[in-house]
Design a protein around this motif. Structure first.
Motif, PDB file in Angstrom:
ATOM      1  N   SER A  13       0.830  -1.205   0.000  1.00 13.21           N
ATOM      2  CA  SER A  13       0.000   0.000   0.000  1.00 13.21           C
ATOM      3  C   SER A  13       0.861   1.250   0.000  1.00 13.21           C
ATOM      4  N   HIS A  14       0.219   2.336  -0.338  1.00 14.37           N
ATOM      5  CA  HIS A  14       0.823   3.661  -0.283  1.00 14.37           C
ATOM      6  C   HIS A  14       0.180   4.396   0.889  1.00 14.37           C
ATOM      7  N   SER A  15       0.212   3.780   2.044  1.00 15.40           N
ATOM      8  CA  SER A  15      -0.421   4.265   3.258  1.00 15.40           C
ATOM      9  C   SER A  15       0.115   5.651   3.636  1.00 15.40           C
ATOM     10  N   ALA A  78       7.603  -4.355   5.927  1.00 18.49           N
ATOM     11  CA  ALA A  78       8.788  -3.592   5.531  1.00 18.49           C
ATOM     12  C   ALA A  78       8.320  -2.248   4.988  1.00 18.49           C
ATOM     13  N   LEU A  79       8.944  -1.184   5.452  1.00 16.06           N
ATOM     14  CA  LEU A  79       8.718   0.126   4.869  1.00 16.06           C
ATOM     15  C   LEU A  79       9.421   0.159   3.523  1.00 16.06           C
ATOM     16  N   MET A  80       8.919   0.980   2.624  1.00 13.28           N
ATOM     17  CA  MET A  80       9.562   1.165   1.318  1.00 13.28           C
ATOM     18  C   MET A  80       9.789   2.664   1.172  1.00 13.28           C
ATOM     19  N   ASN A  85       4.541   0.617   1.909  1.00  3.71           N
ATOM     20  CA  ASN A  85       4.972  -0.511   2.719  1.00  3.71           C
ATOM     21  C   ASN A  85       4.483  -1.816   2.102  1.00  3.71           C
ATOM     22  N   THR A  86       5.131  -2.892   2.497  1.00  7.38           N
ATOM     23  CA  THR A  86       4.739  -4.237   2.096  1.00  7.38           C
ATOM     24  C   THR A  86       4.490  -5.020   3.368  1.00  7.38           C
TER      25      THR A  86
END
Length: 176
Positions: A13-15, A78-80, A85-86
């Motif tokens: 997502s692009h939370s 995991a943050l991206m 995040n994934t």
């Protein structure tokens, strides 16, 4: 999925509340029990570290996916950096639960940091505030969380101490 036999579902997502934690050099830690699955730490995947010539932050091929899986390790999230995040889980339900509560954990952590400067300081912060209050001096600069003004060097001392105390308190008392 090859890297983690326990994983049967992935949510990306692009939370909006999570993205900022991927671009700062501070750990993302939960502040409530609903984020307990984050207590072991949340790695931050920086795609440009392994792929410096990448035209964007998208995971678009096998090598990039493998690098993300390696960074995720045995963690559920995991943050991206600059992307989102994934989140993984043993089922769709678990992965979605974790994705929703990762967003909530990020919102609560952000609110806690914002409120930290608005309340009465504790510990070393209280000592610094009381010391500067007792010193008096020309009231030229605001003291964060002190509700008063002090001489510029004194305000800088207290504000720096309060910022350090916030960081120190966050790392000194780990949640796990």
């Amino acid at each position: 999925f090859r890297a983690r036999p326990d994983v049967n579902s992935v949510v990306h997502s692009h939370s909006p509340a999570v993205i900022p934690f991927g671009v700062i050099d501070k750990p993302f830690r939960p502040v409530s029990q609903t984020g307990a699955f984050l207590c072991g730490g949340v790695p931050n995947f920086e795609l440009l570290e392994k792929f410096p010539d990448a035209p964007n932050l998208l995971v678009t091929n096998g090598p990039k996916g493998k690098a993300l899986a390696e960074k995720l390790g045995d963690r559920p999230v995991a943050l991206m950096r600059g992307h989102g995040n994934t989140v993984v889980g043993g089922s769709v339900r678990e992965a979605v639960f974790r994705a929703v509560f990762t967003e909530l954990a990020a919102r609560l952590a952000s609110q806690a940091v914002m409120l930290a400067g608005a309340g009465e300081p504790s510990g070393i912060g209280r000592i610094a505030v009381n010391y500067v209050r007792a010193m008096g001096g020309a009231p030229h600069a605001s003291v964060i969380a002190g509700g008063f003004k002090a001489a510029m060097p004194d305000a800088a001392f207290v504000n720096g101490t309060l910022a350090h105390a916030l960081d120190f308190d966050n790392t000194w008392y780990p949640l796990n």
